[in-house]
Every structure is written in structure tokens, then in C-alpha cells.
Scaffold this active site. Structure first.
Site, mmCIF file in Angstrom:
data_model
loop_
_atom_site.group_PDB
_atom_site.id
_atom_site.type_symbol
_atom_site.label_atom_id
_atom_site.label_comp_id
_atom_site.label_asym_id
_atom_site.label_seq_id
_atom_site.Cartn_x
_atom_site.Cartn_y
_atom_site.Cartn_z
ATOM 1 C CG LEU A 45 -2.111 -0.900 1.267
ATOM 2 C CD1 LEU A 45 -2.736 -0.906 2.652
ATOM 3 C CD2 LEU A 45 -3.136 -0.507 0.217
ATOM 4 C CG ASP A 46 0.830 3.931 -3.267
ATOM 5 O OD1 ASP A 46 1.797 3.195 -3.542
ATOM 6 O OD2 ASP A 46 -0.031 4.269 -4.108
#
EC number: 5.4.99.25
Length: 309
Positions: A45-46
Site C-alpha cells: 500500500l502506498d
């Protein structure tokens, strides 16, 4: 997967990743609390993104590949009219355009173009490699390189207006889908460009986000000691709930664990493809695949030190 000294901790933990941290930073923090010898996560996930981060420890890392390949679901807030270099709010604005008045019918016609199998150009700010280097490394140097479109599948996609220039997208998609690219492409289809303001992962494979642990809750358990954090772990087979299960006849588990195919009981049929394999005494043994009409052969063996549930 990271390897270091520590305890032989086995299991899966579903964590609500906070914004502002990378997935690896979150993993290292939790792994340190557990003092886990071996750990990994099953889908990056960013830093901007929040939500479901599935962590695998010990023997559970052996099933992480199936979770990496699993479908995922997200809810995103999309800002229309502003294009950034990373297609999210962490990027530098590149262009600003007026947002046209779009009614629900036209929005639906645009979203319909992106449902089903599509081809998507990965963003420059991604972990994909070009000539041995990560794209995000090149992006930080101000470089842009050609990226080949990649096939992905959007299983479902809905949108609703939050404000005149903001949409809420709800997406279910295949592995490899970049929600930032999807939002940017929808913005271009609407004629104004767009970027992601917030992004939250709500599901991954058999996990729907229910029961996720926040870092604060995990830290409180770590501080309390006495195995309170270990009690949060799910057994490795919980990550494989989408696959059919078979139970080996009594006494055949040793042969299976030595790499041999085993015939199932006369009243049990081996499912086509992959399956979870159990033994009455030992519990979960690992993943198997059909061998002949009634047999199952080992595909990935695990040492299960926690009872399956």
C-alpha cells in the site's frame, strides 16, 4: 520476505495500515513487537493509503504467493480537475482544468468503460522495474520512461459524487491494478483529469477487513506481554479459505509430507486444481493438487504449529 533472528512465530495478522507509513515500515514495527524471525506482507500500500495490510509470519509466509495473486477491493476519494505527477495527493500538481457538470447517467457511461478486462499503463511512481531500476527511483530523478500497458480486470466499479469536484469510487479488481491510474484515466475520460486524495483497501482475497488491528491496539497488547500479541494471529490456512479442503485418510500424512501422492478415502473426491490438505491428527499440512481420479499430491507443505480454525 525478511529473515532475521527472533522467535518462530507462525500466523497471519490483518492490520489497518495508517496513512504516512510505507507497508514495510508498518511490517517492521509489528514484526519487532512479535520478535518474529520471518515476516512479509501480501500486497503493498502506498504511504498515502490506509486499510487492510495482510502480514504473514513464519510458516504463513509460504502461502503469501496465493494472497499476492488474490483480488482486492478499495474505496477512493478522487479529486477532479487537478493532475499530479504521481496521480495522488502526494505528488506535484502538473495541470489544472475546469470540472464539467456531469450527471449520474453520463458518469455511469464513463465508469462502464473501465469495467471488465482492461489495459492499464502503470504509473511512474511504482515498484515496477525498468532496466533493473524501480520506476519510482527514476521518477524521483525527474525521468519518465515508456511503460507497456498491462492487462487487469475491474470486477466492479461504482462512483458517487461527494462534492462538485470529488468522487468516491468503490472498486473490486484483480492483482496488479493501480487505483491511481484508474482514477487518472477516469479523470481524462471526463475531460478534466484527476488524482487520488484518499485510498483505503477494504478487502484482499478471503479477508474483508473485519477484525483488522490498529497499530495502537497492537502496541497496547505488546506492552501487556504474556502472549497477548500472539493471540491476535490467525492460522495460516485462514488465508486460503477460497480453496476446497480435503482430509487425508488416517496414517497417510507422513507419506504426503514426504512428497508422495496419497489416495483419498472412497467417499471423498479430489477437487480439480489446488486444495487445502488436512490430517485428522496433525491439522493443516499445506496445499495439494489433484493427482489422478482420487489422489492428491503435495504442492506446498507447511509445519502447522497452531490449530486451524
Amino acid at each position: 520476505m525478511g529473515r532475521r533472528r527472533g522467535r518462530a512465530v507462525d500466523g497471519i495478522l490483518t492490520v489497518d495500515k495508517p496513512a504516512g507509513q510505507t507497508s514495510n515500515q508498518t511490517l517492521r514495527r509489528v514484526s519487532g513487537w512479535l520478535d518474529a524471525r520471518k515476516a512479509g506482507h501480501t500486497g503493498n500500500l502506498d504511504p498515502l493509503a490506509t486499510g487492510l495490510l495482510v502480514m504473514c509470519f513464519g510458516e504463513a509466509t509460504k502461502i503469501s504467493g496465493w494472497l499476492l495473486d488474490a483480488d482486492k477491493a478499495y474505496v477512493a476519494t478522487v479529486r477532479l480537475g487537478v493532475v499530479t505527477d504521481s496521480a495522488d495527493a502526494d505528488g506535484t500538481p502538473l495541470d489544472e482544468r475546469p470540472v464539467p457538470a456531469v450527471d449520474a447517467g453520463y458518469l455511469e457511461s464513463v465508469l462502464a468503460r473501465f469495467r471488465g478486462p482492461i489495459e492499464q499503463v502503470p504509473p511512474m511512481v511504482s515498484a515496477l522495474k525498468h532496466q533493473g531500476r524501480r520506476l519510482h527511483e527514476l521518477a524521483r530523478e525527474g525521468r519518465t520512461v515508456e511503460r507497456a500497458p498491462r492487462p487487469v480486470t475491474i470486477h466492479s466499479l461504482t462512483g458517487e459524487w461527494i462534492e462538485a469536484d470529488r468522487l468516491r469510487l468503490t472498486v473490486s479488481c484483480s492483482k496488479g491494478t493501480y487505483i491511481r491510474s484508474l482514477a487518472a484515466d477516469i479523470g481524462e475520460a471526463l475531460g478534466c483529469g484527476a488524482h487520488i486524495e484518499t485510498l483505503r483497501r477494504t478487502a484482499l482475497g478471503p479477508f474483508d477487513g473485519d477484525g483488522m488491528w490498529t497499530l495502537d491496539a497492537l502496541e497496547q497488547r505488546y506492552q501487556s506481554g504474556s502472549g497477548a500479541l500472539d493471540a491476535c494471529l490467525l492460522p495460516p490456512d485462514r488465508g486460503l479459505r477460497g480453496y476446497p479442503a480435503v482430509t487425508l485418510p488416517s496414517g497417510d500424512s507422513a507419506r504426503f509430507c514426504q512428497g508422495q501422492a496419497v489416495a483419498l478415502a472412497a467417499d471423498e473426491t479430489a477437487p480439480a486444481g489446488l486444495c487445502r490438505v488436512y490430517a485428522e491428527a496433525e491439522g493443516f499440512l499445506g496445499m495439494g493438487e489433484r493427482a489422478g481420479d482420487r489422489g492428491v499430491a503435495p504442492r506446498r507443505l507447511l509445519v502447522q504449529r497452531r490449530p486451524h480454525g
